[in-house]
Motif scaffolding. Structure first.
Motif, mmCIF file in Angstrom:
data_model
loop_
_atom_site.group_PDB
_atom_site.id
_atom_site.type_symbol
_atom_site.label_atom_id
_atom_site.label_comp_id
_atom_site.label_asym_id
_atom_site.label_seq_id
_atom_site.Cartn_x
_atom_site.Cartn_y
_atom_site.Cartn_z
ATOM 1 N N ARG A 84 44.416 64.215 -61.040
ATOM 2 C CA ARG A 84 45.289 63.054 -61.261
ATOM 3 C C ARG A 84 44.951 61.907 -60.331
ATOM 4 O O ARG A 84 44.855 60.759 -60.751
ATOM 5 C CB ARG A 84 46.766 63.432 -61.007
ATOM 6 N N ARG A 85 44.808 62.221 -59.060
ATOM 7 C CA ARG A 85 44.720 61.189 -58.024
ATOM 8 C C ARG A 85 43.313 60.608 -57.884
ATOM 9 O O ARG A 85 43.142 59.412 -57.683
ATOM 10 C CB ARG A 85 45.188 61.799 -56.696
ATOM 11 N N PHE A 86 42.304 61.456 -57.987
ATOM 12 C CA PHE A 86 40.944 61.007 -57.699
ATOM 13 C C PHE A 86 39.980 61.134 -58.880
ATOM 14 O O PHE A 86 38.843 60.688 -58.791
ATOM 15 C CB PHE A 86 40.365 61.799 -56.522
ATOM 16 N N GLY A 87 40.440 61.765 -59.970
ATOM 17 C CA GLY A 87 39.529 61.993 -61.087
ATOM 18 C C GLY A 87 38.442 63.013 -60.767
ATOM 19 O O GLY A 87 37.349 62.966 -61.324
ATOM 20 N N GLY A 215 48.685 48.139 -51.187
ATOM 21 C CA GLY A 215 48.115 48.408 -52.510
ATOM 22 C C GLY A 215 46.673 48.858 -52.514
ATOM 23 O O GLY A 215 45.977 48.679 -53.508
ATOM 24 N N ASN A 216 46.213 49.477 -51.424
ATOM 25 C CA ASN A 216 44.821 49.936 -51.342
ATOM 26 C C ASN A 216 44.767 51.449 -51.211
ATOM 27 O O ASN A 216 44.729 51.982 -50.088
ATOM 28 C CB ASN A 216 44.125 49.286 -50.135
ATOM 29 N N PRO A 217 44.758 52.191 -52.335
ATOM 30 C CA PRO A 217 44.719 53.658 -52.267
ATOM 31 C C PRO A 217 43.473 54.155 -51.535
ATOM 32 O O PRO A 217 42.379 53.607 -51.679
ATOM 33 C CB PRO A 217 44.686 54.077 -53.745
ATOM 34 N N THR A 218 43.658 55.191 -50.735
ATOM 35 C CA THR A 218 42.533 55.767 -50.007
ATOM 36 C C THR A 218 41.673 56.603 -50.946
ATOM 37 O O THR A 218 42.194 57.363 -51.753
ATOM 38 C CB THR A 218 43.042 56.663 -48.873
ATOM 39 N N PRO A 219 40.343 56.494 -50.850
ATOM 40 C CA PRO A 219 39.471 57.311 -51.694
ATOM 41 C C PRO A 219 39.228 58.690 -51.094
ATOM 42 O O PRO A 219 39.521 58.938 -49.920
ATOM 43 C CB PRO A 219 38.173 56.499 -51.726
ATOM 44 N N SER A 220 38.669 59.566 -51.916
ATOM 45 C CA SER A 220 38.213 60.888 -51.480
ATOM 46 C C SER A 220 36.697 60.912 -51.501
ATOM 47 O O SER A 220 36.071 60.332 -52.404
ATOM 48 C CB SER A 220 38.748 61.967 -52.431
#
Length: 402
Positions: A84-87, A215-220
């Motif tokens: 969901r969050r990172f694909g 509004g800047n989601p952290t990546p994995s």
């Protein structure tokens, strides 16, 4: 029998413990200490998560040994979260393991994959387990910067060129604890390419994945194509759902590293209490409005703290993520050092912060401030700090009150 144990010799005194002991003594004496030192969430977990814990705990069958790798439903829930969050697609059987918080997971993996004499690259400053998990396992640490700029990449190149034996593991942690620095996906793309070229495992600590602002989601790192060839990533429910004391985290990614972690954990523990794991499933699978609500609350606290402390005469950069601010000492008091400044703040302003030197020598000159008190208490902390700074001859802004 007076000789100190081998691993104890490798561990320096825990600097932060000195301030913690002072804080405990002050509170025992009845003093009202505003505790911004430990990153211990002051918010409750979601109601439905507590309800699930109680429901499962009522079952007689729920009190036996659990599974050290985590119950299947919880591993599936974590895999679904990454989707969901990172694909990112994860196999719950071979690419996910439940840990007792990300701290235990990092330490257990260090035990699993480190031989005495191995060289590990770890950020400085960083969360202590990033270094000491490997030191306890017998490794040698070579420090690299925490700030992800060009100096960072040059440090990696120097480490590979001039270290014997060549480093085999790199630890990264963004959003950073303690510095709150963040990276974008391009950073991870470059890192994965570097790791493959240099045959280095990457251990990514993503404990603050959901505490991002503006509004800047952290990546994995696992969003990068091919990252699972070289990387594992640790996450935690501690901050996302205010479940710090529940000790539930995860390691996901490279199958070889996950298998090693599972094997070591099978010798060390039987996994977290089954009702806690079931409740963790409810957290990941249930309504996610609490995540947004907590993010907004920490965001407000951040803005209040930066504004109030600034008016008190202490300018603090606004963190982009995490529940921490990495605050340079007021210039007039910089020579005091972070440990003495933290002690002074506790004694004279009744405010507890964590000395930056406790996170590595490159943390000197800073303190870590945890946003774990409400807005009213943050403003009170600012008023106390303003009086302390004034007593030390530090010029505070003429207008406005903290």
């Amino acid at each position: 029998m007076s000789e100190e144990f081998y691993r104890m010799k490798r561990l320096p005194p825990y600097v932060i413990a000195e301030v913690n002991a002072m804080r405990a003594a002050a509170r025992a004496a009845g003093e009202d200490i505003i505790d911004l030192g430990m990153g211990n969430p002051d918010l409750p977990p979601p109601d439905h998560v507590i309800a699930k814990l109680c429901e499962v705990a009522q079952k007689p069958s729920a009190h036996g040994y659990s599974q050290s790798m985590g119950i299947p439903g919880l591993r599936r829930a974590q895999a679904n979260y990454y989707g969901r969050r990172f694909g990112v697609d994860l196999d719950p059987e071979t690419e996910v393991v439940v840990t007792m918080g990300s701290k235990e997971g990092l330490a257990s993996l260090a035990t699993a994959i480190t031989a005495p004499g191995d060289v590990v690259l770890a950020p400085n400053p960083s969360y202590p387990i990033h270094m000491f998990g490997f030191i306890i396992a017998g490794a040698t640490i070579r420090s690299v910067p925490t700030t992800p700029d060009e100096h960072y990449w040059k440090s990696l190149e120097r480490a590979m060129a001039f270290t014997v034996p060549r480093p085999s593991i790199l630890v990264v942690g963004y959003p950073s604890n303690p510095t709150a620095e963040t990276v974008d996906l391009a950073f991870y793309e470059r890192l994965v390419a570097w790791a493959k070229e240099n045959k280095v495992w990457v251990l990514s600590d993503l404990a603050y994945s959901e505490l991002y602002y503006d509004g800047n989601p952290t990546p994995s790192i696992l969003q990068v194509l091919g990252a699972k060839d070289v990387a594992v990533e640790f996450t935690s429910l501690s901050k996302t759902y205010s479940m710090a004391g529940w000790r539930i985290g995860f390691a996901v990614g490279n199958r070889q590293l996950i298998a090693a972690l599972k094997r070591v954990k099978s010798y060390l523990d039987y996994g977290a209490f089954t009702p806690i794991q079931a409740a963790a499933c409810a957290a990941l699978n249930g309504p996610q409005d609490i995540v947004q609500k907590n993010r907004e609350l920490y965001h407000k606290r951040r803005d209040v703290m930066v504004e109030a402390f600034g008016r008190a005469g202490w300018d603090i950069p606004a963190p982009k993520a995490s529940m921490f601010a990495w605050a340079p000492l007021p210039p007039a008091l910089k020579e005091m050092g972070s440990l003495e400044f933290s002690k002074q703040l506790l004694t004279h302003a009744k405010v507890a912060v964590a000395p930056g030197v406790g996170y590595g020598e490159d943390g000197e000159g800073f303190v870590r401030i945890a946003m774990v008190e409400n807005e009213q208490r943050l403003r009170q902390a600012a008023r106390n700090i303003k009086q302390y700074l004034k007593s030390m001859g530090v010029n505070t802004p003429a207008k406005g009150a903290a």
